[in-house]
Design a protein around this motif. Structure first.
Motif, PDB file in Angstrom:
ATOM      1  N   MET A   1      62.419 -11.343 -32.278  1.00  0.00           N
ATOM      2  CA  MET A   1      61.885 -11.356 -30.911  1.00  0.00           C
ATOM      3  C   MET A   1      60.823 -12.437 -30.782  1.00  0.00           C
ATOM      4  O   MET A   1      59.907 -12.524 -31.587  1.00  0.00           O
ATOM      5  N   SER A   2      60.955 -13.247 -29.745  1.00  0.00           N
ATOM      6  CA  SER A   2      59.954 -14.293 -29.560  1.00  0.00           C
ATOM      7  C   SER A   2      59.128 -14.076 -28.300  1.00  0.00           C
ATOM      8  O   SER A   2      58.488 -14.986 -27.808  1.00  0.00           O
ATOM      9  N   ALA A   3      59.169 -12.840 -27.756  1.00  0.00           N
ATOM     10  CA  ALA A   3      58.381 -12.557 -26.549  1.00  0.00           C
ATOM     11  C   ALA A   3      56.891 -12.681 -26.851  1.00  0.00           C
ATOM     12  O   ALA A   3      56.452 -12.421 -27.979  1.00  0.00           O
ATOM     13  N   ASP A   4      56.139 -13.067 -25.834  1.00  0.00           N
ATOM     14  CA  ASP A   4      54.694 -13.267 -26.002  1.00  0.00           C
ATOM     15  C   ASP A   4      54.002 -11.924 -26.259  1.00  0.00           C
ATOM     16  O   ASP A   4      54.033 -11.032 -25.403  1.00  0.00           O
ATOM     17  N   PRO A   5      53.370 -11.762 -27.436  1.00  0.00           N
ATOM     18  CA  PRO A   5      52.806 -10.456 -27.812  1.00  0.00           C
ATOM     19  C   PRO A   5      51.661  -9.981 -26.898  1.00  0.00           C
ATOM     20  O   PRO A   5      51.335  -8.801 -26.877  1.00  0.00           O
ATOM     21  N   ARG A   6      51.062 -10.924 -26.131  1.00  0.00           N
ATOM     22  CA  ARG A   6      49.978 -10.487 -25.233  1.00  0.00           C
ATOM     23  C   ARG A   6      50.470  -9.468 -24.205  1.00  0.00           C
ATOM     24  O   ARG A   6      49.699  -8.697 -23.661  1.00  0.00           O
TER      25      ARG A   6
END
Lengths: 383, 129
Positions: B1-6
């Protein structure tokens, strides 16, 4: 130096079905009739239309539904939906698209069967989970909250608001096409059924059917068409919120911004305007927009209106068709502010004609004071 | 997963609703400009920063505007309340006749079940405007 879009396009055709109570007709029927009337008005045909602009309360895909029904070949389209002001957003979009060659003949159109379909406001599905639990009457309570705040802050009275309704009715009595005609007294407005304090039923616009359409072309083409063009001198739009709780100041609308933009493009100010159309969904909206567009100082709208300024014979002709309060209000009324402005500039308004009208301002509102759009139109003498 | 962890985890509406269901009234505050945001969203409305944090609300507020909705079944209040933290919310002032709710009245939040959890306000002692 004048703004490059000032006078670059003109409204050359208008269509108004004037069918305020027409059972058996769908919103699309009203819209199609208005489109045909607008094109016949300027001697163009559906085959000339290559820019389509529309919004409709009952359809999430208005451009597709309308293009199919009218058989127009769309080269540019805009279905922006911001409530009753949508069509003035479309007008600004059409001016930009025409100037840049994205289309040559723009059709802006609308239709509604709000009255004959049941008489309630048809709203697009747009749930508001932070408002719904408190059961405000939509959209009335939002406008009530604005009116209550204006009264608190500036001493505006229910009598001032009633006088907006009386002025609208007095103009409607000069317009044979208005839906609500006949005598109306201040006491009748004040004693009308309270819906959401301080707004009574008589402070609310009508519920009618109707259809309206405009044809817009570049100015060079407009001068060769049969009717007197209404040149688009300036436009301005602004959006401030969706829910009334998110409106920064309930006594000052984003009409301040849309108006400033339209005046700047047109190179005129409030004192240059001969004829004014402001979207009167409720009596309070006329008052707010007259203040926010600079026709009287903030907080003095009540006194300005009760002086008789906006009624026939007053210093500022406002909502000369009778407005949403007394002429018609088919769900989203915005286009009708433009239609009346064009008719006044053409000089075709009969008994209610504003003598020597050269510059008209039309202003529309959408949602709950959420979207604001202003257009300033002028005769050829103003170019 | 490369979604933004923020932006990982439940969204702000879900966080707010879950807290309310547990009997907590929470509000978002911007870590950059300290503005308070309501209803919940991913960004600060004042400065556009996505760096928001949740804090317990004080529950204190002032009526900014008010209306009485008249229905056949009876009248009830709908008010806009300016929260002490700076945001504004639609709500209802209870415990008094709807017609006596006044702009400027000091009010305090209560969580009720109707049947879903919701926030209403009551006038505070000496809170009449």
């Amino acid at each position: 130096m004048s703004h490059p879009l000032r006078g670059s396009a003109a409204i050359v055709g208008i269509g108004n079905t004037k069918r305020w109570n027409a059972p058996g007709r769908t919103p699309f029927d009203q819209l199609q009739e208005a489109a045909i009337l607008a094109l016949e008005d300027c001697g163009l045909s559906l085959k000339d239309v290559d820019g389509l602009f529309c919004a409709i309360s009952s359809s999430g895909l208005p451009v597709l539904n309308v293009a199919e029904r009218l058989g127009v070949s769309v080269r540019h389209a805009d279905g922006t939906m911001v409530g009753g002001a949508s069509f003035l957003f479309h007008l600004q979009s059409a001016v930009a698209a025409l100037e840049n060659g994205l289309c040559d003949v723009a059709l802006i159109c609308y239709g509604s069967n709000q009255l004959s379909a049941g008489g309630r406001l048809v709203s697009m599905p747009d749930p508001q989970p932070y408002e719904a639990p408190y059961k405000p009457r939509y959209p009335i309570s939002s406008y009530s909250l604005a009116a209550a705040r204006h009264m608190h802050q500036f001493g505006t009275t229910r009598e001032n608001l009633a006088d907006v309704a009386l002025a609208a009715r007095a103009w409607a009595n000069l317009n044979p096409d208005a839906f609500a005609r006949g005598p109306l007294t201040r006491d009748e407005v004040l004693s009308s059924r309270m819906v959401s304090d301080p707004i009574t039923r008589a402070d609310c616009c009508l519920v009618t059917d109707g259809g309206a359409a405009l044809v817009v072309t570049r100015a060079d083409r407009a001068k060769d068409l049969p009717k007197k063009p209404a040149y688009i001198l300036g436009t301005g739009v602004a959006v401030s919120h969706r829910q009334i709780a998110a409106m920064p100041d309930l006594t000052t609308t984003a009409a301040v911004e849309s108006g400033r933009r339209a005046y700047a493009m047109a190179g005129v100010g409030p004192s240059d305007i001969d004829h004014v159309m402001v979207y009167d969904a409720f009596t309070i909206t006329t008052l707010l927009f007259l203040e926010d567009l600079g026709f009287c100082p903030k907080g003095e709208g009540g006194a300005f209106i009760s002086s008789g300024a906006i009624a026939p014979g007053g210093s500022l002709p406002v909502n000369t068709n009778g407005g949403g309060l007394s002429c018609n209000h088919p769900g989203m009324y915005g286009l009708f502010t433009i239609i009346e402005a064009v008719e006044q500039l053409r000089g075709t308004c009969g008994e209610r004609q504003v003598q020597g009208a050269e510059i008209a301002l039309a202003h529309a509102n959408g949602g709950v004071l959420s979207s604001q759009a202003t257009a300033i139109l002028g005769s050829s003498a103003t170019l | 997963m490369s979604a933004d962890p923020r932006f990982d985890g439940p969204g702000p509406d879900e966080v707010w609703r879950s807290a309310l269901a547990e009997g907590r009234f929470i509000l978002q505050h911007c870590r950059k400009c300290s503005a308070c945001r309501f209803p919940p969203a991913l960004v600060c409305a004042a400065c556009g920063s996505p760096d928001l944090e949740w804090r317990e609300a004080s529950g204190q507020g002032t009526v900014y505007s008010t209306t009485t909705v008249r229905e056949r079944e009876g009248s009830y209040n709908v008010s806009l309340v300016d929260l002490a933290e700076g945001a504004r919310m639609m709500s209802r002032v209870e415990g008094v006749d709807p017609a006596t709710v006044r702009i400027g009245m000091k009010v305090a939040a209560r969580i009720i079940q109707e049947p879903e959890s919701m926030i209403v306000f009551v006038p505070t002692e000496g809170g009449a405007a």
